[in-house]
Motif scaffolding. Structure first.
Motif, short mmCIF file in Angstrom:
data_model
loop_
_atom_site.label_atom_id
_atom_site.label_comp_id
_atom_site.label_asym_id
_atom_site.label_seq_id
_atom_site.Cartn_x
_atom_site.Cartn_y
_atom_site.Cartn_z
N SER A 83 0.84 -1.21 0.00
CA SER A 83 0.00 0.00 0.00
C SER A 83 0.87 1.25 0.00
O SER A 83 0.58 2.22 -0.72
CB SER A 83 -0.92 0.02 1.22
OG SER A 83 -1.89 -0.99 1.13
N ASN A 84 1.94 1.23 0.80
CA ASN A 84 2.85 2.38 0.84
C ASN A 84 3.56 2.56 -0.51
O ASN A 84 3.71 3.68 -0.99
CB ASN A 84 3.89 2.21 1.96
CG ASN A 84 3.27 2.34 3.34
OD1 ASN A 84 2.20 2.95 3.49
ND2 ASN A 84 3.90 1.76 4.33
N SER A 85 3.94 1.43 -1.12
CA SER A 85 4.59 1.51 -2.43
C SER A 85 3.63 2.07 -3.47
O SER A 85 4.00 2.93 -4.28
CB SER A 85 5.07 0.13 -2.88
OG SER A 85 6.09 -0.34 -2.03
N LEU A 86 2.39 1.57 -3.43
CA LEU A 86 1.39 2.07 -4.38
C LEU A 86 1.10 3.55 -4.17
O LEU A 86 0.90 4.29 -5.14
CB LEU A 86 0.10 1.25 -4.28
CG LEU A 86 0.18 -0.17 -4.84
CD1 LEU A 86 -1.11 -0.92 -4.52
CD2 LEU A 86 0.43 -0.16 -6.33
N ALA A 87 1.07 3.97 -2.92
CA ALA A 87 0.83 5.39 -2.64
C ALA A 87 1.97 6.23 -3.22
O ALA A 87 1.74 7.28 -3.82
CB ALA A 87 0.70 5.63 -1.14
N GLY A 88 3.23 5.73 -3.06
CA GLY A 88 4.38 6.44 -3.63
C GLY A 88 4.32 6.47 -5.14
O GLY A 88 4.59 7.50 -5.77
N ILE A 89 3.97 5.33 -5.75
CA ILE A 89 3.86 5.27 -7.21
C ILE A 89 2.75 6.19 -7.68
O ILE A 89 2.90 6.90 -8.69
CB ILE A 89 3.61 3.82 -7.66
CG1 ILE A 89 4.86 2.97 -7.43
CG2 ILE A 89 3.18 3.76 -9.12
CD1 ILE A 89 4.64 1.48 -7.63
N SER A 90 1.64 6.22 -6.96
CA SER A 90 0.52 7.08 -7.33
C SER A 90 0.95 8.55 -7.31
O SER A 90 0.60 9.31 -8.21
CB SER A 90 -0.64 6.85 -6.36
OG SER A 90 -1.73 7.68 -6.68
N THR A 91 1.72 8.92 -6.30
CA THR A 91 2.23 10.30 -6.22
C THR A 91 3.16 10.58 -7.40
O THR A 91 3.05 11.65 -8.04
CB THR A 91 2.98 10.51 -4.89
OG1 THR A 91 2.08 10.25 -3.81
CG2 THR A 91 3.52 11.92 -4.78
#
Length: 116
Positions: A83-91
């Motif tokens: 989830s943290n990785s996806l949040a970073g990728i989303s940003t």
């Protein structure tokens, strides 16, 4: 007179015999039922063996639940990390999208003669 008394006594004894033999059959039947019920009660050894078997199953189940709990914990950690990785990728995607929009506006402006 003695014969009459003897006949009455014999008849009374016959009646008593019939009553008590019926009672005896009833009592024997009840005793047999009690014996059958007692025979169905497990012995101390059988009871202890059954109890040990149940405790072994409980221990095995507890071990399986503990292992499952560990798997769930690992999955949650993985999910949090993902989830943290996806949040970073989303940003990052949003930032790249904003840059592309900005660059596209510049290209359009240049092509229209409004830019540098």
């Amino acid at each position: 007179e003695l014969v009459k008394q003897l006949q009455d006594t014999t008849q009374s004894l016959g009646i008593l015999d019939a009553k008590f033999s019926g009672k005896s059959v009833d009592l024997n039947s009840q005793v047999e039922e009690i014996r059958n019920a007692i025979n169905k009660v497990p012995t101390k050894t059988d009871f202890n063996a059954s109890l040990q078997h149940a405790m072994d199953k409980a221990d095995k189940t507890k071990g399986m639940l503990d292992a499952l709990g560990e798997k769930v914990r690992v999955l949650r950690e993985d999910q949090d990390r993902d989830s943290n990785s996806l949040a970073g990728i989303s940003t990052d995607v949003q930032e790249q999208g904003d840059r592309i929009d900005e660059n596209w506006k510049k290209v359009k402006g240049t092509l229209a003669g409004e830019g540098d």
